[in-house]
Motif scaffolding. Structure first.
Motif, short mmCIF file in Angstrom:
data_model
loop_
_atom_site.label_atom_id
_atom_site.label_comp_id
_atom_site.label_asym_id
_atom_site.label_seq_id
_atom_site.Cartn_x
_atom_site.Cartn_y
_atom_site.Cartn_z
N LEU A 121 49.09 32.96 52.15
CA LEU A 121 48.73 32.73 50.75
C LEU A 121 49.25 33.86 49.86
N LEU A 122 49.06 35.11 50.28
CA LEU A 122 49.51 36.24 49.46
C LEU A 122 51.03 36.28 49.31
N VAL A 123 51.75 35.96 50.38
CA VAL A 123 53.21 35.91 50.28
C VAL A 123 53.64 34.81 49.33
N GLY A 124 53.01 33.63 49.42
CA GLY A 124 53.35 32.52 48.53
C GLY A 124 53.07 32.84 47.08
N VAL A 125 51.90 33.40 46.80
CA VAL A 125 51.56 33.76 45.42
C VAL A 125 52.47 34.87 44.92
N VAL B 29 54.87 34.54 41.62
CA VAL B 29 54.76 35.43 40.46
C VAL B 29 56.08 36.16 40.22
N ALA B 30 56.69 36.65 41.29
CA ALA B 30 57.96 37.38 41.14
C ALA B 30 59.06 36.46 40.60
N LEU B 31 59.18 35.28 41.15
CA LEU B 31 60.22 34.36 40.69
C LEU B 31 59.96 33.91 39.26
N SER B 32 58.71 33.66 38.90
CA SER B 32 58.40 33.26 37.52
C SER B 32 58.74 34.37 36.54
N ALA B 33 58.43 35.60 36.90
CA ALA B 33 58.78 36.74 36.03
C ALA B 33 60.28 36.84 35.88
N ILE C 194 57.91 28.43 52.22
CA ILE C 194 58.57 29.29 51.23
C ILE C 194 59.43 28.47 50.29
N LEU C 195 60.17 27.50 50.82
CA LEU C 195 61.02 26.66 49.98
C LEU C 195 60.18 25.85 48.98
N LEU C 196 59.08 25.28 49.42
CA LEU C 196 58.22 24.53 48.51
C LEU C 196 57.58 25.42 47.45
N VAL C 197 57.20 26.63 47.82
CA VAL C 197 56.65 27.57 46.83
C VAL C 197 57.71 27.88 45.77
N LEU C 198 58.92 28.17 46.22
CA LEU C 198 59.98 28.51 45.26
C LEU C 198 60.34 27.32 44.37
N ILE D 217 53.50 19.61 44.20
CA ILE D 217 54.34 19.96 45.34
C ILE D 217 54.09 21.38 45.86
N ALA D 218 53.28 22.16 45.15
CA ALA D 218 52.98 23.52 45.61
C ALA D 218 52.14 23.46 46.88
N PRO D 219 52.54 24.18 47.93
CA PRO D 219 51.83 24.10 49.22
C PRO D 219 50.71 25.12 49.37
N LEU D 220 50.22 25.69 48.29
CA LEU D 220 49.24 26.78 48.39
C LEU D 220 47.86 26.33 48.85
N MET D 221 47.59 25.05 48.84
CA MET D 221 46.27 24.57 49.27
C MET D 221 46.08 24.67 50.78
N SER D 222 47.16 24.54 51.54
CA SER D 222 47.04 24.59 53.01
C SER D 222 46.49 25.92 53.50
N PRO D 223 47.02 27.07 53.05
CA PRO D 223 46.42 28.33 53.51
C PRO D 223 44.99 28.52 53.02
N ILE D 224 44.66 27.97 51.85
CA ILE D 224 43.28 28.08 51.36
C ILE D 224 42.34 27.30 52.26
#
Length: 140
Positions: A95-99, A103-107, A38-42, A66-73
């Motif tokens: 993956l869904l929680v990370g994405v 999206v929420a933080l970017s918005a 979660i920290l790396l995603v943020l 540094i985005a860790p989204l590849m591991s769940p994929i």
């Protein structure tokens, strides 16, 4: 063609069962929804949003690194190959929680920067628009 595959198989050799178990354990732990993930995603989301606001490609690429989204994929792909629905569900949830967080933080960051009136780069550079004197397909 068949000889080529045999040559590759001999070159790489079989993977030991201990190594296979180690890879599975590492992949499961890296695709688990935990504080580090979660920290790396943020952090990557903040960096990517800053890169977009500043129109800086290198910053955006740094955020992708540094985005860790590849591991769940990867865990999802492995789960599909093995037919492991439990592992697939865990990886998909991660993956869904990370994405969703990204999206929420970017918005939120986009809204905050526009509401604060920060002077951000909102126009495309002249070389992209074809204003630097070079002929582009769009300016022809």
């Amino acid at each position: 063609m068949r000889n080529g595959w045999r040559w590759i198989h001999r070159l790489l050799g079989p993977i030991a069962e201990e190594r296979q178990a180690e890879v599975l354990t590492d992949l499961d732990s890296s695709a688990r929804l935990q504080r580090d993930y979660i920290l790396l995603v943020l952090l990557s989301c903040v960096i990517a949003t800053l890169g977009l606001a500043l129109n800086s490609g290198p910053i955006i690429i740094g955020a992708m690194l540094i985005a860790p989204l590849m591991s769940p994929i990867l865990a999802m792909a492995l789960a599909m190959v093995q037919g492991d629905l439990r592992r697939l569900a865990k990886a998909l949830l991660t993956l869904l929680v990370g994405v969703g967080l990204a999206v929420a933080l970017s918005a939120l960051l986009g809204w905050a920067t526009s509401a604060s009136g920060a002077a951000l780069k909102t126009e495309l550079p002249a070389e992209i628009l074809g204003l630097d004197g070079a002929r582009t397909p769009l300016s022809a």
